[in-house]
Design a protein around this motif. Structure first.
Motif, short mmCIF file in Angstrom:
data_model
loop_
_atom_site.label_atom_id
_atom_site.label_comp_id
_atom_site.label_asym_id
_atom_site.label_seq_id
_atom_site.Cartn_x
_atom_site.Cartn_y
_atom_site.Cartn_z
N ASP A 196 0.79 -1.23 0.00
CA ASP A 196 0.00 0.00 0.00
C ASP A 196 0.83 1.28 0.00
OD1 ASP A 196 1.00 -0.35 2.53
OD2 ASP A 196 -0.76 0.45 3.53
N LYS A 197 2.13 1.19 -0.18
CA LYS A 197 2.97 2.39 -0.20
C LYS A 197 3.05 2.88 -1.64
CE LYS A 197 4.10 1.67 4.12
NZ LYS A 197 3.07 0.79 4.61
N MET A 198 2.36 3.98 -1.93
CA MET A 198 2.24 4.48 -3.30
C MET A 198 3.09 5.73 -3.50
SD MET A 198 -1.15 5.64 -5.39
CE MET A 198 -1.97 4.13 -5.01
N VAL A 199 3.75 5.78 -4.64
CA VAL A 199 4.53 6.95 -5.04
C VAL A 199 3.99 7.45 -6.36
CG1 VAL A 199 6.81 7.78 -5.71
CG2 VAL A 199 6.59 6.14 -3.87
N ARG A 200 3.59 8.72 -6.41
CA ARG A 200 3.11 9.34 -7.65
C ARG A 200 4.08 10.46 -8.02
NH1 ARG A 200 -2.11 10.88 -5.25
NH2 ARG A 200 -2.44 8.98 -4.10
N VAL A 201 4.61 10.40 -9.23
CA VAL A 201 5.56 11.41 -9.71
C VAL A 201 4.93 12.10 -10.90
CG1 VAL A 201 7.86 11.83 -10.62
CG2 VAL A 201 7.49 9.97 -8.99
N THR A 202 4.85 13.43 -10.84
CA THR A 202 4.34 14.23 -11.94
C THR A 202 5.43 15.19 -12.36
OG1 THR A 202 2.14 14.09 -10.97
CG2 THR A 202 2.47 15.72 -12.71
N LEU A 203 5.90 15.05 -13.59
CA LEU A 203 6.97 15.90 -14.12
C LEU A 203 6.39 16.81 -15.19
CD1 LEU A 203 10.01 16.57 -14.23
CD2 LEU A 203 10.23 14.79 -15.95
N THR A 204 6.40 18.12 -14.91
CA THR A 204 5.86 19.10 -15.84
C THR A 204 7.03 19.79 -16.53
OG1 THR A 204 4.04 19.45 -14.31
CG2 THR A 204 4.32 21.06 -16.05
N LEU A 205 7.05 19.65 -17.86
CA LEU A 205 8.12 20.25 -18.66
C LEU A 205 7.58 21.47 -19.40
CD1 LEU A 205 9.61 16.93 -20.02
CD2 LEU A 205 10.51 18.36 -18.22
N PRO A 206 8.42 22.45 -19.70
CA PRO A 206 7.93 23.71 -20.25
C PRO A 206 7.27 23.59 -21.62
CG PRO A 206 10.33 23.69 -20.19
CD PRO A 206 9.86 22.48 -19.47
N GLU A 207 7.77 22.73 -22.51
CA GLU A 207 7.24 22.70 -23.87
C GLU A 207 6.26 21.56 -24.13
OE1 GLU A 207 11.03 20.58 -23.53
OE2 GLU A 207 10.65 22.70 -23.37
N MET A 208 5.86 20.84 -23.08
CA MET A 208 4.92 19.73 -23.25
C MET A 208 3.52 20.15 -22.82
SD MET A 208 6.82 16.26 -22.07
CE MET A 208 5.39 15.27 -22.42
N LYS A 209 2.52 19.66 -23.58
CA LYS A 209 1.14 19.92 -23.20
C LYS A 209 0.77 19.14 -21.96
CE LYS A 209 -0.94 19.71 -27.44
NZ LYS A 209 -2.04 19.37 -28.32
N ASN A 210 1.03 17.84 -22.00
CA ASN A 210 0.67 16.95 -20.89
C ASN A 210 1.91 16.60 -20.07
OD1 ASN A 210 -1.94 16.86 -21.92
ND2 ASN A 210 -1.43 15.15 -23.25
N PRO A 211 1.79 16.61 -18.75
CA PRO A 211 2.94 16.24 -17.92
C PRO A 211 3.18 14.73 -17.96
CG PRO A 211 1.05 16.72 -16.55
CD PRO A 211 0.65 17.05 -17.95
N ILE A 212 4.39 14.34 -17.58
CA ILE A 212 4.73 12.92 -17.45
C ILE A 212 4.27 12.47 -16.07
CG2 ILE A 212 6.63 11.29 -17.32
CD1 ILE A 212 8.19 13.12 -19.22
#
Length: 120
Positions: free
Chosen positions: A52-68
């Protein structure tokens, strides 16, 4: 790159924060500025335990519409962070290839197609 580490239903120790920051900043030379990486560590079931240990990573880059976005769940945070880091690396390399190639149909192919149409 700015790294934001948050905890949801869990107290973050300085050791865990530094571990996450160290793993994420490994990719700083590959990414253009200003990039923002938000890491959320959460314990889904609380003291009941389990996977149950969850890690969520959201990487927002300047020239991308959708984040990773990457999400991993295991029985401990360190394992989840390692798995999320591997998936994030794969997604960043995929993004770098897309940037290197350009569009799906590079200009030289478009020009060749136009040239062939003019000949006919």
């Amino acid at each position: 790159m700015r790294v934001i580490v948050k905890g949801h239903n869990v107290k973050l120790s300085p050791d865990l924060k530094s571990y996450v920051t160290e793993k994420i900043l490994k990719y700083e030379p590959m990414i253009k500025e200003p990039a923002v990486c938000e890491v959320v560590l959460s314990d889904e079931r609380g003291p009941k335990g389990g996977i149950d240990k969850m890690v969520r990573v959201t990487l927002t880059l300047p020239e991308m519409k959708n984040p990773i976005f990457v999400q991993e769940t295991t029985s401990d945070f360190f394992g989840s962070i390692d798995l999320a880091q591997e998936r994030l690396e794969h997604q960043i390399l995929k993004y770098k290839e897309q940037v290197k190639i350009g569009s799906r149909f590079p200009a030289k192919y478009w020009l060749e197609k136009k040239f062939n149409q003019e000949e006919e």
